[in-house]
Design a protein around this motif. Structure first.
Motif, mmCIF file in Angstrom:
data_model
loop_
_atom_site.group_PDB
_atom_site.id
_atom_site.type_symbol
_atom_site.label_atom_id
_atom_site.label_comp_id
_atom_site.label_asym_id
_atom_site.label_seq_id
_atom_site.Cartn_x
_atom_site.Cartn_y
_atom_site.Cartn_z
ATOM 1 N N SER A 19 16.716 -18.564 -4.074
ATOM 2 C CA SER A 19 16.603 -19.030 -2.692
ATOM 3 C C SER A 19 15.487 -18.326 -1.939
ATOM 4 C CB SER A 19 17.935 -18.824 -1.961
ATOM 5 O OG SER A 19 18.964 -19.570 -2.570
ATOM 6 N N LEU A 20 15.329 -17.026 -2.172
ATOM 7 C CA LEU A 20 14.360 -16.246 -1.418
ATOM 8 C C LEU A 20 12.926 -16.456 -1.908
ATOM 9 C CD1 LEU A 20 16.264 -12.852 -1.049
ATOM 10 C CD2 LEU A 20 15.786 -14.505 0.758
ATOM 11 N N LEU A 21 12.754 -16.497 -3.218
ATOM 12 C CA LEU A 21 11.408 -16.542 -3.782
ATOM 13 C C LEU A 21 10.923 -17.953 -4.076
ATOM 14 C CD1 LEU A 21 11.648 -13.569 -6.313
ATOM 15 C CD2 LEU A 21 10.881 -13.529 -3.929
ATOM 16 N N TRP A 22 11.850 -18.889 -4.268
ATOM 17 C CA TRP A 22 11.467 -20.243 -4.660
ATOM 18 C C TRP A 22 12.091 -21.290 -3.726
ATOM 19 C CZ3 TRP A 22 7.671 -19.716 -7.927
ATOM 20 C CH2 TRP A 22 7.637 -18.580 -8.744
ATOM 21 N N PRO A 23 11.897 -21.163 -2.420
ATOM 22 C CA PRO A 23 12.555 -22.072 -1.471
ATOM 23 C C PRO A 23 12.098 -23.518 -1.600
ATOM 24 C CG PRO A 23 10.903 -20.725 -0.353
ATOM 25 C CD PRO A 23 11.043 -20.166 -1.730
ATOM 26 N N ASN A 24 10.827 -23.743 -1.872
ATOM 27 C CA ASN A 24 10.336 -25.117 -1.998
ATOM 28 C C ASN A 24 10.905 -25.794 -3.234
ATOM 29 O OD1 ASN A 24 8.754 -24.706 0.305
ATOM 30 N ND2 ASN A 24 7.026 -23.930 -0.895
ATOM 31 N N PHE A 25 11.015 -25.044 -4.308
ATOM 32 C CA PHE A 25 11.646 -25.575 -5.524
ATOM 33 C C PHE A 25 13.103 -25.919 -5.256
ATOM 34 C CE2 PHE A 25 14.412 -24.236 -9.098
ATOM 35 C CZ PHE A 25 14.168 -25.295 -9.961
ATOM 36 N N THR A 59 7.599 -18.980 -2.424
ATOM 37 C CA THR A 59 7.547 -18.594 -1.023
ATOM 38 C C THR A 59 6.128 -18.222 -0.610
ATOM 39 O OG1 THR A 59 8.451 -17.060 0.632
ATOM 40 C CG2 THR A 59 8.062 -16.178 -1.566
ATOM 41 N N THR A 60 5.861 -18.340 0.671
ATOM 42 C CA THR A 60 4.580 -17.882 1.212
ATOM 43 C C THR A 60 4.769 -16.647 2.088
ATOM 44 O OG1 THR A 60 4.826 -19.402 3.097
ATOM 45 C CG2 THR A 60 3.593 -20.204 1.179
ATOM 46 N N ALA A 61 5.980 -16.090 2.085
ATOM 47 C CA ALA A 61 6.287 -14.933 2.923
ATOM 48 C C ALA A 61 5.618 -13.672 2.371
ATOM 49 C CB ALA A 61 7.800 -14.723 2.996
ATOM 50 N N ASP A 62 5.418 -12.719 3.260
ATOM 51 C CA ASP A 62 4.864 -11.430 2.860
ATOM 52 C C ASP A 62 5.971 -10.519 2.324
ATOM 53 O OD1 ASP A 62 2.317 -12.168 3.683
ATOM 54 O OD2 ASP A 62 2.701 -11.545 5.755
ATOM 55 N N HIS A 63 5.547 -9.372 1.800
ATOM 56 C CA HIS A 63 6.432 -8.287 1.383
ATOM 57 C C HIS A 63 7.226 -8.588 0.099
ATOM 58 C CE1 HIS A 63 5.364 -6.640 5.211
ATOM 59 N NE2 HIS A 63 6.008 -7.587 5.878
ATOM 60 N N VAL A 64 6.818 -9.621 -0.654
ATOM 61 C CA VAL A 64 7.452 -9.825 -1.960
ATOM 62 C C VAL A 64 7.128 -8.655 -2.875
ATOM 63 C CG1 VAL A 64 7.658 -11.363 -3.957
ATOM 64 C CG2 VAL A 64 7.319 -12.320 -1.682
ATOM 65 N N GLN A 95 14.479 -26.608 -2.444
ATOM 66 C CA GLN A 95 14.576 -27.715 -1.506
ATOM 67 C C GLN A 95 14.497 -29.052 -2.229
ATOM 68 O OE1 GLN A 95 11.600 -27.639 1.556
ATOM 69 N NE2 GLN A 95 12.500 -29.321 2.726
ATOM 70 N N VAL A 96 13.657 -29.115 -3.237
ATOM 71 C CA VAL A 96 13.499 -30.356 -3.998
ATOM 72 C C VAL A 96 14.610 -30.522 -5.028
ATOM 73 C CG1 VAL A 96 12.021 -31.577 -5.650
ATOM 74 C CG2 VAL A 96 11.012 -30.428 -3.661
ATOM 75 N N ALA A 97 14.898 -29.440 -5.779
ATOM 76 C CA ALA A 97 15.805 -29.551 -6.921
ATOM 77 C C ALA A 97 17.202 -29.011 -6.665
ATOM 78 C CB ALA A 97 15.209 -28.822 -8.122
ATOM 79 N N GLY A 98 17.376 -28.274 -5.562
ATOM 80 C CA GLY A 98 18.644 -27.583 -5.330
ATOM 81 C C GLY A 98 19.857 -28.491 -5.330
ATOM 82 N N GLN A 99 19.730 -29.668 -4.711
ATOM 83 C CA GLN A 99 20.868 -30.585 -4.672
ATOM 84 C C GLN A 99 21.204 -31.116 -6.060
ATOM 85 O OE1 GLN A 99 20.588 -33.441 -1.224
ATOM 86 N NE2 GLN A 99 18.549 -32.504 -1.048
ATOM 87 N N THR A 100 20.191 -31.297 -6.872
ATOM 88 C CA THR A 100 20.390 -31.872 -8.200
ATOM 89 C C THR A 100 21.045 -30.875 -9.147
ATOM 90 O OG1 THR A 100 18.349 -33.088 -7.814
ATOM 91 C CG2 THR A 100 19.234 -33.126 -10.046
ATOM 92 N N ILE A 101 20.690 -29.600 -9.019
ATOM 93 C CA ILE A 101 21.194 -28.592 -9.963
ATOM 94 C C ILE A 101 22.363 -27.797 -9.401
ATOM 95 C CG2 ILE A 101 18.950 -28.346 -11.097
ATOM 96 C CD1 ILE A 101 18.492 -25.824 -9.444
ATOM 97 N N ALA A 102 22.913 -28.244 -8.273
ATOM 98 C CA ALA A 102 24.045 -27.525 -7.691
ATOM 99 C C ALA A 102 25.258 -27.542 -8.618
ATOM 100 C CB ALA A 102 24.402 -28.129 -6.336
ATOM 101 N N ALA A 116 3.070 -15.944 -4.479
ATOM 102 C CA ALA A 116 3.538 -16.714 -5.636
ATOM 103 C C ALA A 116 3.476 -15.879 -6.913
ATOM 104 C CB ALA A 116 2.704 -17.983 -5.799
ATOM 105 N N THR A 117 2.411 -15.121 -7.088
ATOM 106 C CA THR A 117 2.280 -14.281 -8.278
ATOM 107 C C THR A 117 3.330 -13.168 -8.276
ATOM 108 O OG1 THR A 117 -0.094 -14.722 -8.378
ATOM 109 C CG2 THR A 117 0.717 -12.835 -9.619
ATOM 110 N N TYR A 118 3.511 -12.527 -7.121
ATOM 111 C CA TYR A 118 4.552 -11.503 -7.028
ATOM 112 C C TYR A 118 5.935 -12.104 -7.295
ATOM 113 C CZ TYR A 118 1.665 -7.645 -5.281
ATOM 114 O OH TYR A 118 0.763 -6.626 -5.164
ATOM 115 N N SER A 119 6.160 -13.319 -6.822
ATOM 116 C CA SER A 119 7.451 -13.981 -7.058
ATOM 117 C C SER A 119 7.668 -14.211 -8.546
ATOM 118 C CB SER A 119 7.502 -15.316 -6.303
ATOM 119 O OG SER A 119 7.456 -15.120 -4.909
#
Length: 447
Positions: free
Chosen positions: A81-87, A398-403, A89-96, A8-11
Motif C-alpha cells: 500500500s505504501l510503496l505501490w499505491p498506483n498498482f 509511489t512518488t513520495a520522498d523518504h523511501v 489502485q488498479v489491481a487491488g480490487q481484483t487481488i483482494a 521508484a528505485t528505492y521502492s
C-alpha cells in the motif's frame, strides 16, 4: 555515502530486501510442518519414540520461524500500500480475494499450531494429537498458494477490464486462477518442502560429522533425505512445466533467462558464460536441442528469441545467472539425495561417508540460495512490468520522498530479527541437547 535514486528505485530495492528476507522464513514455515507430520506419523506407525522426539524438537524451532515470518509478512502487506499505491489502485480490487484468503489460511494454521504445541501427551490416542498437525500443513500450504496466486496474477493479469484507467467488470476467481497459477504455485510449494527437508537434513548431517552418532540423528537424516529425494524429483518435473509456461506466455522472460537472442529451431540450452562487448556469449556450456525440448517438448521446436521484442520490453540479462543458479542447485540437491538413498539401499556402510555428509550439509544453505535465485528470476524477469503487459513498474510506485529512510530502517529491523532468531534457536537447542532429552525420557541413544 549512499547513492541517490528516485522513489521508484528505492521502492523496488526495499520490496526486494523484504521479500528476500521474508522468503527464508516463509519457505520454512510452509515446509517444516510437513516434516513434523512425517516424523510424528513414522514414530506412531513404528512405535519409535525417536521419531516422535524429532517432531517435538522440530516443532519448537518452527515456532520461532513462524514468529519472524509473521513480522516480515506484515511488512510486505504494508509496503504494497505504501510503496505501490498506483498498482494497488488498479489491481487491488481484483487481488483482494487471495489476500483475504491468505490471512484466513494463516489464522487457521496459527490456531491449530497453538493447540498442537500445548497438547503433547494429553491424549490417550496418539492419532488424535497427530491429526492436529494436518490443519497446520493445510493452512501453511494454502497460505503459500494464495499469496503465490497474487504473484501469478502479476505475470498473467486477467479477471478485470481497464477502461480509461478505471478498473471494471471484476472477476476475482478468474484473476486468482490465471494461466500462471498452476505451475507457479506448485513450484513454490514443492520447493518449500524440498528446502525444509534439506535444512533439517543439514542439522542431522552436521551432528553426525561432529561425532554425535546416536540413532536419533541417523533417523533424522534418513527421514529427511528420503523425503528430499522425492521432493527433488517433483521439483524437476514441475520446473519442466514452468519452462513450457514461459515459452507460451512470457517468451521474452525465458529468452532473457537463457540468453536466447535469435529465434531459431533446435535451440540449445546455454549454461553459464559471459557476454563480451559485442553482446556475444563466451565461455558457456551449450546443450544442443535442450531449450527446444524444455520449451515445447521436442528438439525441432522453434523458440522465440529476444530479437522479437523491443529492448525496452525485455528483462535485464542478469536474470540468466539467477536462472542457471536455481537449476544447478536443484540438480545438485537431487544428486546428493539420490546418492544417500542409493548408498543406504546398496552400500549401507557408505551412507555416513564424510564427503556425502558434507555434501548434505552444503545442501542446506544452497537450497535457501536456490529459493532466493528463483524469486529473483521471477521478479526481475518480469521487468519492466509490475503488471505484465498493462503497467510498468515505475508507473505503479509511489512518488513520495523518504523511501530511502524507510529502506535503511527496515534493513536495521531485518538485521535485528535475523540475529535474534539465530540466537534464540541456538540457545533453545544448545540448552536442551538431544542427549539430555534422550536420557530424561529414558530412551536409548544407540550407536
Amino acid at each position: 555515502m549512499f547513492m541517490e535514486y528516485d522513489p521508484a528505485t528505492y521502492s523496488r530495492i526495499l520490496t526486494g530486501v523484504t521479500l528476500g528476507f521474508h522468503i527464508i522464513f516463509a519457505t520454512l514455515g510452509v515446509g517444516v510442518p510437513l516434516m513434523i507430520a512425517l516424523a510424528e506419523w513414522t514414530g506412531m506407525r513404528k512405535n519409535d519414540p525417536h521419531y516422535t522426539l524429532l517432531a517435538r524438537r522440530w516443532a519448537r524451532g518452527f515456532v520461532v520461524t513462524v514468529a519472524v515470518g509473521v513480522v516480515t509478512g506484515t511488512a510486505i502487506g504494508l509496503q504494497l500500500s505504501l510503496l505501490w499505491p498506483n498498482f494497488m489502485q488498479v489491481a487491488g480490487q481484483t487481488i483482494a480475494l487471495p489476500l483475504f484468503l491468505e490471512v484466513f489460511a494463516f489464522f487457521f494454521e496459527a490456531i491449530f499450531l497453538g493447540i498442537y504445541l500445548y497438547t503433547w501427551d494429553r491424549f490417550k490416542s496418539k492419532l488424535k494429537h497427530f491429526l492436529l498437525i494436518i490443519p497446520v500443513i493445510i493452512g501453511a500450504s494454502f497460505s503459500a498458494f494464495f499469496i503465490t496466486s497474487l504473484n501469478a496474477f502479476m505475470n498473467a493479469p486477467q479477471g478485470f477490464e481497464l477502461v480509461d484507467g478505471v478498473i471494471q467488470n471484476i472477476r476475482p476467481l478468474e484473476a486468482m486462477f490465471n494461466p500462471a497459477t498452476p505451475t507457479k504455485t506448485a513450484h513454490v510449494i514443492i520447493t518449500c518442502y524440498l528446502t525444509a527437508a534439506f535444512v533439517l537434513a543439514m542439522i542431522a548431517a552436521y551432528k553426525l560429522l561432529k561425532g554425535d552418532r546416536n540413532v536419533y540423528h541417523k533417523k533424522a537424516l534418513h527421514l529427511t533425505m528420503v523425503s528430499a529425494f522425492i521432493f527433488a524429483i517433483a521439483t524437476a518435473l514441475i520446473g519442466d512445466f514452468s519452462g513450457k509456461y514461459l515459452a507460451e506466455y512470457q517468451p521474452e522472460k525465458l529468452a532473457a533467462g537463457e540468453w536466447h537472442f535469435e529465434t531459431e529451431t533446435e535451440a540449445p540450452l546455454v549454461l553459464g558464460g559471459v557476454l563480451n562487448e559485442e553482446g556475444e556469449v563466451e565461455y558457456a556450456l551449450e546443450i544442443p536441442y535442450a531449450l527446444s525440448i524444455l520449451s515445447y517438448g521436442y528438439p525441432g521446436a522453434e523458440v522465440t528469441g529476444l530479437d522479437q521484442f523491443a529492448p525496452e520490453d525485455t528483462p535485464p540479462l542478469i536474470v540468466h545467472y539467477f536462472f542457471d543458479g536455481m537449476i544447478a542447485i536443484g540438480m545438485y540437491l537431487m544428486f546428493i539425495s539420490f546418492l544417500y538413498v542409493a548408498f543406504r539401499k546398496f552400500k549401507p556402510a557408505w551412507q555416513y561417508n564424510r564427503w556425502l555428509l558434507w555434501g548434505i550439509v552444503a545442501g542446506g544453505p544452497l537450497s535457501l540460495l536456490a529459493i532466493e535465485f528463483g524469486w529473483m528470476f521471477a521478479e526481475i524477469g518480469r521487468q519492466p512490468w509490475i503488471l505484465y503487459g498493462i503497467m510498468r513498474t515505475p508507473e505503479g510506485a509511489t512518488t513520495a520522498d523518504h523511501v530511502d529512510s524507510m529502506l535503511y530502517m527496515f534493513i536495521g529491523l531485518y538485521t535485528v530479527l535475523g540475529v535474534s532468531a539465530s540466537l534464540v534457536l541456538r540457545k533453545m537447542f544448545r540448552n536442551n541437547p538431544v542427549a539430555h532429552e534422550l536420557e530424561r525420557r529414558g530412551m536409548d541413544k544407540g550407536e
